[in-house]
Design an enzyme around this catalytic site. Structure first.
Site, PDB file in Angstrom:
ATOM      1  N   SER A  83     -27.169  17.612 -31.645  1.00 54.57           N
ATOM      2  CA  SER A  83     -28.521  18.140 -31.810  1.00 54.57           C
ATOM      3  C   SER A  83     -29.513  17.189 -31.148  1.00 54.57           C
ATOM      4  O   SER A  83     -29.529  15.996 -31.433  1.00 54.57           O
ATOM      5  CB  SER A  83     -28.867  18.289 -33.290  1.00 54.57           C
ATOM      6  OG  SER A  83     -28.118  19.315 -33.872  1.00 54.57           O
ATOM      7  N   HIS A  85     -35.481  20.204 -35.833  1.00 54.24           N
ATOM      8  CA  HIS A  85     -34.725  20.012 -37.072  1.00 54.24           C
ATOM      9  C   HIS A  85     -34.271  18.569 -37.237  1.00 54.24           C
ATOM     10  O   HIS A  85     -34.013  18.117 -38.359  1.00 54.24           O
ATOM     11  CB  HIS A  85     -33.562  21.004 -37.189  1.00 54.24           C
ATOM     12  CG  HIS A  85     -32.370  20.738 -36.338  1.00 54.24           C
ATOM     13  ND1 HIS A  85     -32.137  21.382 -35.141  1.00 54.24           N
ATOM     14  CD2 HIS A  85     -31.308  19.912 -36.510  1.00 54.24           C
ATOM     15  CE1 HIS A  85     -30.987  20.966 -34.630  1.00 54.24           C
ATOM     16  NE2 HIS A  85     -30.461  20.074 -35.444  1.00 54.24           N
ATOM     17  N   ASP A  95     -36.896  24.679 -30.759  1.00 48.50           N
ATOM     18  CA  ASP A  95     -36.415  23.609 -31.635  1.00 48.50           C
ATOM     19  C   ASP A  95     -36.593  22.238 -30.976  1.00 48.50           C
ATOM     20  O   ASP A  95     -35.641  21.628 -30.504  1.00 48.50           O
ATOM     21  CB  ASP A  95     -34.942  23.859 -31.968  1.00 48.50           C
ATOM     22  CG  ASP A  95     -34.448  23.014 -33.132  1.00 48.50           C
ATOM     23  OD1 ASP A  95     -35.177  22.095 -33.557  1.00 48.50           O
ATOM     24  OD2 ASP A  95     -33.332  23.270 -33.621  1.00 48.50           O
TER      25      ASP A  95
END
Length: 711
Positions: free
Chosen positions: A646, A83, A218
């Site tokens: 992240s 992402h 991810d």
């Protein structure tokens, strides 16, 4: 009072059974080494951070200003989240060459794809500069002190000796009670190396976002390129892979409950030291307002994206961005309620008041300020979200700012060039007819949720959604701002530069109904809300600084860490499952079998590539299976993380990479405000799954050959 103190003591005793009662995002030069070692860390603080020798910090970077990434090879290979690289993957995708759906794997370095504008930042040094910043500020008034601090910061920055590709930033910590300088080094040639299809990298999509159990691969891979002297440089075919001072070994070992872990990255923003009244307003006012605006937006976008492939590609990154915090805020409200955060803070405040009576006066001032600010804060939340999500109104505001700068003579050629580029980029991923539906609904919501005294005259005409659909779509069909109307044959979404050069442009755009509506809304907000909101906020901020100083001076038993502010931090904890609700237990590890349990053929969120199905069916797992015989996919731990973490590396007791942080468990998303060790869990991709996908699924073994694997 005695009852409240007893309740607080009971909570503190129950929380003490966990690794960290208050969580923690520690400046890497000041890590809590003693506690880290007590939890099982084998390396030293100097292995994490050192300017005298290569250390783990030399392998951790800020990716494109908002995420974290880590170097995993001696040739500058970067690992971050799917992402985090989504925008770049989308940029290289077309309907005919859909890298989002198909994935991308360079066959060698020559096949790696450049990404203009993407940057990677290293932190090369951190210094406590509090004394320099506060020099000669004693006994000054608030405005005089702020002015001198600004001057002192500039002088402090100027005092650092740096290279041309380095810069120094000075950041406040502990609500402005301390200041730190960060020396950064920026690389600008960053190339896409590999990414799984979104059916792996985004498996579960928005349904599973913030949710555990999770089964998402991810991750994506990039590479840093440098000039022939290994220094940062603009993109050039002559650039070579960057040779890092340090890169992370990758562990293939199984994980066990209570294993020590730590996360190294750039957490964006937390507010762990808010008073109880502030948390109450988040629960009752601010989060519900933002949730409602985004709920309307997402529902409208989703309907079109599911039925139209072009819209899906165009809006994928945008939808994910809007959905991300919408769902987070929902979990945050539930988590704050479930963890009894307001009562917990009230009890803590009462305990502090027993030790320091001045704190009672501070809390009383907080209550008065937050209650007085409340109506303005609520409208601030609605206004900000409506203008963000009603994209046609956001475009109108861009044009309003342009016209005002042009008319007051402040528009420079450089500013005009930047404006043209911003608008061009915006139109590329904008559907005017689709946004007309969003805007129509949000106008009705804004009318319903805003006191009449904050609105333009006659704004009640927008109370009916169905009437708005007709009105807004009719405006849109002929609007320069929507890109559907034109001026002498030129359209904004096709040739903005030519349009801006037309002498009649400003006169025409000012007559556009979206321009007039956005201007009316903005002027009423600015004149009736913004000033009051910011006046109260300035007073709250000043009081918060004083309160933070009182906390640190009063609670001698607590070790304080500064709130996150996008600077490099270390968080640590243990691999753990959780018990989020009565009779519900979550294990700490998920596996490939769980992916197949969720698999729904052809589904937008839960489809699975055929090759992955075949690998599962044949159990072709190689060295990537764990003791269960299955491939581990995701795991949870008690590390204190937030947005910006992240892509952060998760490391084991020996400093080996064991996972890639990408999310938090929904029941604990309130950890930005109230870390609770019972519920707060970060979610990571297991390195075994990352390597399994690279090796067995993508057949990109040339990348594995660069890495150092620890078996």
């Amino acid at each position: 009072m005695k009852k409240q103190i007893i309740i607080a003591a009971v909570f503190l005793n129950s929380a003490a059974a966990f690794a960290q009662q208050y969580g923690g995002m520690w400046i890497p030069t000041e890590v809590n080494e003693k506690e880290m070692k007590s939890l099982g860390m084998k390396i030293t603080a100097k292995d994490i951070w050192s300017t005298d020798k290569p250390s783990i910090k030399d392998a951790v970077v800020q990716f494109n200003g908002g995420c974290t990434a880590e170097i995993i090879s001696g040739q500058g290979l970067l690992l971050t989240n799917h992402h985090c690289g989504f925008g770049q993957i989308q940029e290289h995708s077309t309907v005919d060459n859909d890298l989002l759906s198909n994935g991308f794997w360079a066959k060698d370095m020559n096949g790696e794809l450049s990404n203009p504008g993407v940057t990677v930042d290293f932190i090369t040094d951190i210094k406590d500069v509090t004394m320099q910043v506060f020099a000669n500020t004693q006994n000054l008034g608030e405005k005089e002190m702020a002015a001198l601090i600004k001057t002192n910061i500039a002088a402090t920055i100027a005092g650092f000796k740096t290279n041309q590709y380095q810069k120094v930033m000075v950041k406040p910590m502990y609500d402005g009670n301390k200041y730190y300088a960060f020396v950064t080094e920026t690389f600008k040639d960053i190339r896409l190396v590999g990414a799984p299809p979104q059916s792996i990298g985004k498996f579960g999509s928005d349904t599973d976002n913030w949710v555990w159990p999770r089964h998402t691969g991810d991750f994506s891979m990039f590479r840093i390129y440098a000039d022939k002297n290994n220094n940062p440089a603009e993109y050039s075919a002559d650039n070579v892979p960057y040779k890092p001072k340090y890169f992370l070994p990758i562990s293939l070992r199984d994980k066990k409950e209570n294993d020590f872990t730590f996360v190294f990255g750039f957490p964006g923003r937390t507010t762990e030291y808010l008073p109880s009244i502030a948390i109450e307003k988040v629960i009752t006012d601010i989060d519900p307002a933002k949730i409602k605006v985004r709920e309307i937006t997402l529902k409208t976008l989703d309907e079109k994206m599911r039925s139209d492939a072009e819209t899906r590609i165009k809006y994928s990154a945008k939808y994910a961005s809007v959905a991300n915090y919408w769902k987070k805020w929902i979990g945050e409200v539930e988590g704050l309620k479930k963890s009894n955060a307001v009562k917990k803070k009230q009890d803590y405040e009462m305990l502090l008041e027993q030790k320091n009576p001045e704190i009672k006066n501070t809390i009383s001032k907080f209550n008065s300020l937050y209650n007085s600010q409340a109506p303005f804060a609520l409208n601030n939340a609605y206004y900000g979200e409506v203008i963000r999500n009603a994209e046609t109104l956001r475009l109108a505001n861009y044009y309003i700012n342009y016209v005002e700068s042009k008319e007051n003579g402040k528009m420079t050629p450089e500013m005009e060039t930047r404006f043209s580029q911003t608008i061009t980029d915006f139109y590329k991923d904008y559907d005017s007819a689709l946004d007309a539906k969003v805007t129509a609904q949000l106008l009705a919501l804004y009318q319903q949720k805003t006191p009449a005294e904050f609105l333009p005259a006659n704004f009640d005409q927008y109370s009916d959604i169905n009437k708005n659909y007709s009105t807004v779509e009719n405006w849109s069909k002929n609007s320069l701002i929507s890109g559907r109307g034109d001026l002498n044959g030129k359209k904004a979404d096709k040739d903005i530069a030519a349009l801006l050069g037309n002498p009649k442009f400003i006169e025409t755009i000012k007559k556009d109904p979206f321009y007039k509506l956005a201007k009316d809304i903005k002027e009423n907000y600015m004149s009736k809300v913004d000033g009051k909101f910011n006046d109260y906020q300035s007073q709250i901020n000043a009081l918060q600084k004083n309160y933070m100083a009182q906390l640190m001076a009063t609670d001698k038993d607590r070790k304080f860490f500064p709130d996150a502010n996008s600077t490099l931090r270390v968080a640590y904890g243990q691999v753990k499952g959780s018990d989020p609700r009565d009779a519900v237990h979550y294990g700490y590890q998920t596996h490939l079998a769980g992916v197949m349990e969720k698999y729904v053929p052809g589904d937008y969120e839960f489809d699975v590539p055929k090759k992955l199905i075949d690998l599962y069916a044949t159990k072709n797992y190689g060295v990537y299976k764990d003791a269960t015989g299955d491939v581990p996919v995701n795991f949870t731990a008690t590390n204190h993380t937030t947005g910006g973490n992240s892509g952060s590396p998760t490391l084991d007791a020996n400093g080996n990479l064991i996972g890639l942080n990408f999310d938090r468990q929904w029941e604990g998303t309130m950890s930005d405000i109230n870390y609770d060790p019972r519920f707060s869990r970060n979610i990571m991709v297991d390195t075994k799954y990352v390597l399994f996908i690279i090796d067995k699924y993508a057949d990109a073994k040339w990348l594995l050959n660069e890495m150092k694997l620890v078996k």
